[in-house]
Design a protein around this motif. Sequence first.
Motif, PDB file in Angstrom:
ATOM      1  N   UNK A   1      18.406  44.696  -2.766  1.00 55.45           N
ATOM      2  CA  UNK A   1      18.246  44.277  -1.376  1.00 55.45           C
ATOM      3  C   UNK A   1      17.278  45.212  -0.660  1.00 55.45           C
ATOM      4  N   UNK A   2      16.295  44.653   0.020  1.00 59.29           N
ATOM      5  CA  UNK A   2      15.450  45.399   0.946  1.00 59.29           C
ATOM      6  C   UNK A   2      15.845  44.957   2.342  1.00 59.29           C
ATOM      7  N   UNK A   3      16.289  45.908   3.164  1.00 60.44           N
ATOM      8  CA  UNK A   3      16.956  45.591   4.427  1.00 60.44           C
ATOM      9  C   UNK A   3      16.284  46.286   5.591  1.00 60.44           C
TER      10      UNK A   3
ATOM     11  N   UNK B   1      15.104  41.638   4.196  1.00 57.14           N
ATOM     12  CA  UNK B   1      13.676  41.336   4.187  1.00 57.14           C
ATOM     13  C   UNK B   1      13.287  40.691   2.871  1.00 57.14           C
ATOM     14  N   UNK B   2      13.920  41.160   1.799  1.00 56.64           N
ATOM     15  CA  UNK B   2      13.654  40.649   0.462  1.00 56.64           C
ATOM     16  C   UNK B   2      14.880  40.903  -0.399  1.00 56.64           C
TER      17      UNK B   2
ATOM     18  N   UNK C   1       6.452  49.716  -2.492  1.00 54.90           N
ATOM     19  CA  UNK C   1       6.840  49.814  -3.906  1.00 54.90           C
ATOM     20  C   UNK C   1       8.185  50.509  -4.058  1.00 54.90           C
ATOM     21  N   UNK C   2       9.033  49.925  -4.928  1.00 51.81           N
ATOM     22  CA  UNK C   2      10.311  50.520  -5.302  1.00 51.81           C
ATOM     23  C   UNK C   2      10.433  50.513  -6.813  1.00 51.81           C
ATOM     24  N   UNK C   3      11.237  51.432  -7.325  1.00 51.05           N
ATOM     25  CA  UNK C   3      11.589  51.450  -8.741  1.00 51.05           C
ATOM     26  C   UNK C   3      13.107  51.387  -8.846  1.00 51.05           C
ATOM     27  N   UNK C   4      13.590  50.460  -9.664  1.00 47.94           N
ATOM     28  CA  UNK C   4      15.025  50.322  -9.904  1.00 47.94           C
ATOM     29  C   UNK C   4      15.297  50.487 -11.393  1.00 47.94           C
ATOM     30  N   UNK C   5      16.555  50.741 -11.731  1.00 45.84           N
ATOM     31  CA  UNK C   5      16.922  50.882 -13.142  1.00 45.84           C
ATOM     32  C   UNK C   5      18.169  50.073 -13.419  1.00 45.84           C
ATOM     33  N   UNK C   6      18.359  49.713 -14.697  1.00 44.19           N
ATOM     34  CA  UNK C   6      19.394  48.722 -14.983  1.00 44.19           C
ATOM     35  C   UNK C   6      20.109  48.959 -16.298  1.00 44.19           C
ATOM     36  N   UNK C   7      21.107  48.107 -16.521  1.00 44.33           N
ATOM     37  CA  UNK C   7      21.952  48.206 -17.699  1.00 44.33           C
ATOM     38  C   UNK C   7      21.295  47.794 -18.986  1.00 44.33           C
TER      39      UNK C   7
ATOM     40  N   UNK D   1       6.120  42.986  -0.993  1.00 36.36           N
ATOM     41  CA  UNK D   1       5.204  41.920  -0.589  1.00 36.36           C
ATOM     42  C   UNK D   1       5.027  40.846  -1.653  1.00 36.36           C
ATOM     43  N   UNK D   2       5.623  41.043  -2.848  1.00 35.20           N
ATOM     44  CA  UNK D   2       5.478  40.074  -3.933  1.00 35.20           C
ATOM     45  C   UNK D   2       6.856  39.708  -4.468  1.00 35.20           C
ATOM     46  N   UNK D   3       7.482  38.681  -3.906  1.00 35.09           N
ATOM     47  CA  UNK D   3       8.878  38.362  -4.228  1.00 35.09           C
ATOM     48  C   UNK D   3       9.082  37.648  -5.556  1.00 35.09           C
TER      49      UNK D   3
END
Length: 318
Positions: free
Chosen positions: A42-44, A54-55, A75-81, A91-93
């Motif tokens: 979530x971008x809030x 927002x996205x 820009x964001x960086x996320x990590x996952x399972x 800006x690029x959904x």
Amino acid sequence: MNQTFKTQSRHGYAVKFSPYFPHRLACASSQYFGIAGCGSLFVLDVSPDGIRPVQVFDWNESLFDVVWAENNENILVACSGDGSIQVWDVAQPQGPLKVLKEHSKEVNAVDWSQTRNEHLVISASWDKSIKLWDITKDQSLQTFLGHDHIVYNASWSPHIQGLFSSVSGDGTLRLWDMRKPDNCVRLIHAHEGEILSSDWCKYDQNIVFSGGVDGIIKSWDVRNPKFSTCELRGHKYAVRRIRASPFYGHIVASSSYDFTVKIWDVTAQSCVDTIEHHTEFVYGLDFNVHVPDQMADCGWDELLHVYNTPPYSKPQNI
């Protein structure tokens, strides 16, 4: 101000304020408590009228952590399972700009360098490794090995270029220099059990904090780490996240499996506030670097809170 956002069948794992905009934050979340299912990022935006998305980015695996870029406000960086880290653009959904997958097991944490290395990210994994990435490239730059158990967290020093800390289920806090990939520069046997979180003091380059399943937060002077310089006791269960205040050198916040957030005065070695607005584990926690005394947290009860605490500008024992 106390605002609440419901993550709608997603359990909150991490929350981070934007380093660019005082009203924006991101939340990494997972279905089914992160055990199975998908994840959502979530971008809030926060306003007096409430918190609005927002996205919202969806991923096919649980998301466990998120960090904003230090050189691009979108820009964001996320990590996952699934062992990957993803690079997202607000800006690029349509999907991630890039997916980097080298870890063989879940990735618990990501952090972006705040010193002059503008593109560098570290990731910490269940596979016992830490990887160094330049997100403009398609492969990791280095892999740091040495922990004997899950690496729960890795965080860059905000003061010294190329230096970062890590904590693990093996009970150690380690310091690494990216110029010395074959061995760590400091090994501290910090807790008897697993260590879940750490953070650097923003006002003293030699102080780093650790928090573990023993419910204790400790501070360490990395020049002489034989004994901790401070022990903060008060959580009933494991400390899941530690955040050192960007405004007050003596203030540290922590979130816990005991459903609370606590504010600590390190100088007095005492708890100065306990925040109880969750009904489940509190995983995510962050300070707003633009707004003194504003914080955000998120938990397994599907709630994200943004709120203001009283000012803690003076140590409690002065």
